[in-house]
Design an enzyme around this catalytic site. Structure first.
Site, PDB file in Angstrom:
ATOM      1  N   ARG A  13       0.837  -1.200   0.000  1.00  0.00           N
ATOM      2  CA  ARG A  13       0.000   0.000   0.000  1.00  0.00           C
ATOM      3  C   ARG A  13       0.878   1.257   0.000  1.00  0.00           C
ATOM      4  O   ARG A  13       1.913   1.302   0.671  1.00  0.00           O
ATOM      5  CB  ARG A  13      -0.950  -0.016   1.192  1.00  0.00           C
ATOM      6  CG  ARG A  13      -1.943  -1.155   1.100  1.00  0.00           C
ATOM      7  CD  ARG A  13      -2.819  -1.263   2.332  1.00  0.00           C
ATOM      8  NE  ARG A  13      -3.720  -0.109   2.460  1.00  0.00           N
ATOM      9  CZ  ARG A  13      -4.565   0.039   3.468  1.00  0.00           C
ATOM     10  NH1 ARG A  13      -4.602  -0.865   4.447  1.00  0.00           N
ATOM     11  NH2 ARG A  13      -5.355   1.089   3.518  1.00  0.00           N
ATOM     12  N   SER A  25      -7.448  12.264   2.162  1.00  0.00           N
ATOM     13  CA  SER A  25      -6.982  11.215   3.065  1.00  0.00           C
ATOM     14  C   SER A  25      -6.888  11.733   4.486  1.00  0.00           C
ATOM     15  O   SER A  25      -6.045  12.578   4.801  1.00  0.00           O
ATOM     16  CB  SER A  25      -5.612  10.688   2.617  1.00  0.00           C
ATOM     17  OG  SER A  25      -5.072   9.817   3.595  1.00  0.00           O
ATOM     18  N   ASP A  77     -15.078   3.697   2.979  1.00  0.00           N
ATOM     19  CA  ASP A  77     -15.015   2.356   3.567  1.00  0.00           C
ATOM     20  C   ASP A  77     -16.321   1.592   3.418  1.00  0.00           C
ATOM     21  O   ASP A  77     -16.346   0.364   3.565  1.00  0.00           O
ATOM     22  CB  ASP A  77     -14.647   2.447   5.051  1.00  0.00           C
ATOM     23  CG  ASP A  77     -13.189   2.798   5.269  1.00  0.00           C
ATOM     24  OD1 ASP A  77     -12.376   2.549   4.357  1.00  0.00           O
ATOM     25  OD2 ASP A  77     -12.848   3.321   6.340  1.00  0.00           O
TER      26      ASP A  77
END
Length: 430
Positions: free
Chosen positions: A122, A167, A315
């Site tokens: 990631r 983010s 999410d």
């Protein structure tokens, strides 16, 4: 471990979802660098959060599990952490690794951050680059884009920085580094991402200003220990919200859910799809909004999800995809390319599994198109070792007549260890 799931069901009863994962992480991190003893009630004892606990224990913080839901953190102060004797292993937790980078950047020692195979793929450059601008020395694979990462803390300077990617993890890392920096640090963001870090830092006494499109932090002399009660995680509650919404005749009450406005995109979308959903008994826990949510099952319609709302439900997109599959008409999800660098490539995982169930799905580079209301069939499904994919497919499976199999479903322990037990408790076979 593989799990077999039986459908078709009605969802009925009431639940309290597991504590919020994001807030649980931050309670340990901020409690560890505060002065005094912090008491965290309703802490999430899941794999990801336990990785954060382990990292801070390795840096000399005494963290005690008092009972099944309470954690005692004996803070060391902003500059009281010790050089770890071993690597700091974040497991599968991107939150642990990215946020910890910001704290380590301000320390006077060197530390090595590692993760499992998935986390090591990631991208970390999004955090590493602005921390380097502040003066941190960080090394790793591909010029610091992948773990393992070596962090050499030192004197930091405040910066003004516009987030190129929405983010909260990057924003939080910079806020943590800003506690140690010379001068103020200003972070500009559009759209707004989840603000749990800002809320909790203020709760512990940090100098944080939250404005329209920006967050500013100035160096702190100290943070003071506090008490935290963690709300239920809306990202975990979302699976049960959709389970009730797509099964006609269902009625489910979900209690003590965090409804921070930066996290409630799932509620907005379900309402737009025609879901009968009510928010009740709103209150505040430690600066965070909490409420009970009542959902009734019925017919849903297709939806388009794009642009500003995406960070508020990133999410929840795997379970929203399931809702779209059962809704009438076409649904479009786009501007969600970030899904490709989560615990799995969630776009590919969603498309693969829904097609296995018989759904009509088109894959896009930054999302997908689902034509809902088609007949579905039980199937063998793959979690891709991603907790949110496993849970989303379980909700799809209970809503289809027949028996489905979910491969490697035990990955739900990352965020929701008792997910399958709770799901079974509210499923009434038709």
């Amino acid at each position: 471990m593989d799990i077999f799931v039986e459908g078709k069901v009605r969802v009925d009863g009431q639940i309290i979802p597991p504590p919020d994962k994001s807030i649980s992480h931050r309670s340990i991190m901020i409690g560890s660098i505060a002065e005094g003893t912090t008491v965290v009630r309703k802490f999430l004892f899941a794999d990801d959060c336990l990785r954060t606990v382990d990292c801070f224990r390795k840096m000399g913080v005494e963290i005690e599990f008092k009972d099944q839901d309470t954690v005692i953190v004996k803070g060391k102060g902003l500059r009281g952490l010790k050089k770890p004797e071993t690597e700091l292993y974040a497991g599968n937790s991107g939150t642990t690794m990215r946020l910890l980078l910001g704290i380590l950047a301000g320390q006077n020692f060197e530390a090595v951050l590692t993760g499992d195979e998935s986390l090591s793929k990631r991208p970390m450059k999004r955090v590493v680059q602005p921390l380097r601008m502040m003066g941190a020395k960080i090394e790793g694979k591909d010029d610091g884009n992948y773990a393992p990462l070596i962090v050499r803390g030192g004197q930091l300077k405040g910066i003004s920085y516009s987030l190129p990617v929405a983010s909260a993890q990057v924003k939080s890392a910079l806020l943590f580094a800003g506690l140690y920096a010379d001068g103020e640090t200003v972070i500009y963001e559009k759209p707004k991402t989840r603000d749990h870090t800002e809320i909790m830092l203020k709760h512990f006494g940090a100098n944080v200003v939250m404005g329209d499109g920006f967050v500013k932090i100035t160096p702190a002399e100290k943070l003071s220990a506090s008490q935290i009660t963690v709300p239920g995680d809306i990202s975990s509650a979302a699976f049960f919200m959709v389970a009730a919404a797509i099964n006609e005749g269902s009625q489910l009450l979900i209690r003590d859910v965090g409804i921070n406005p930066t996290r409630t995109g799932i509620i907005d979308i379900l309402k737009q799809m025609g879901c009968d959903i009510k928010i009740m008994d709103e209150r505040i826990w430690g600066g965070e909004k909490v409420a009970d949510i009542l959902i009734k099952g019925g017919r849903l319609r297709g939806i388009t999800i794009e642009r500003e709302i995406v960070p508020r439900l990133i999410d929840e997109i795997p379970i929203i995809a399931v809702a779209c599959t059962f809704a009438e008409g076409q649904s479009v999800v786009k501007d969600a390319k970030e899904l490709r660098v989560k615990e799995s490539d969630r776009i590919k995982a969603i498309v693969y599994n829904l097609r296995n169930l018989g759904a009509e799905v088109e894959e896009l580079e930054d999302g997908f198109v689902i034509t809902g209301g088609k007949p579905l069939k039980p199937a063998e499904l793959d979690s891709f070792n991603d907790h949110r994919i496993a849970m989303a497919m379980a909700v799809a499976a209970i809503s289809i007549d027949g028996r489905s199999k979910i491969k490697n479903a035990d990955c739900v322990a990352i965020s929701f260890p008792n997910f399958f037990q709770m799901l079974k408790s509210v499923c009434k076979q038709i």
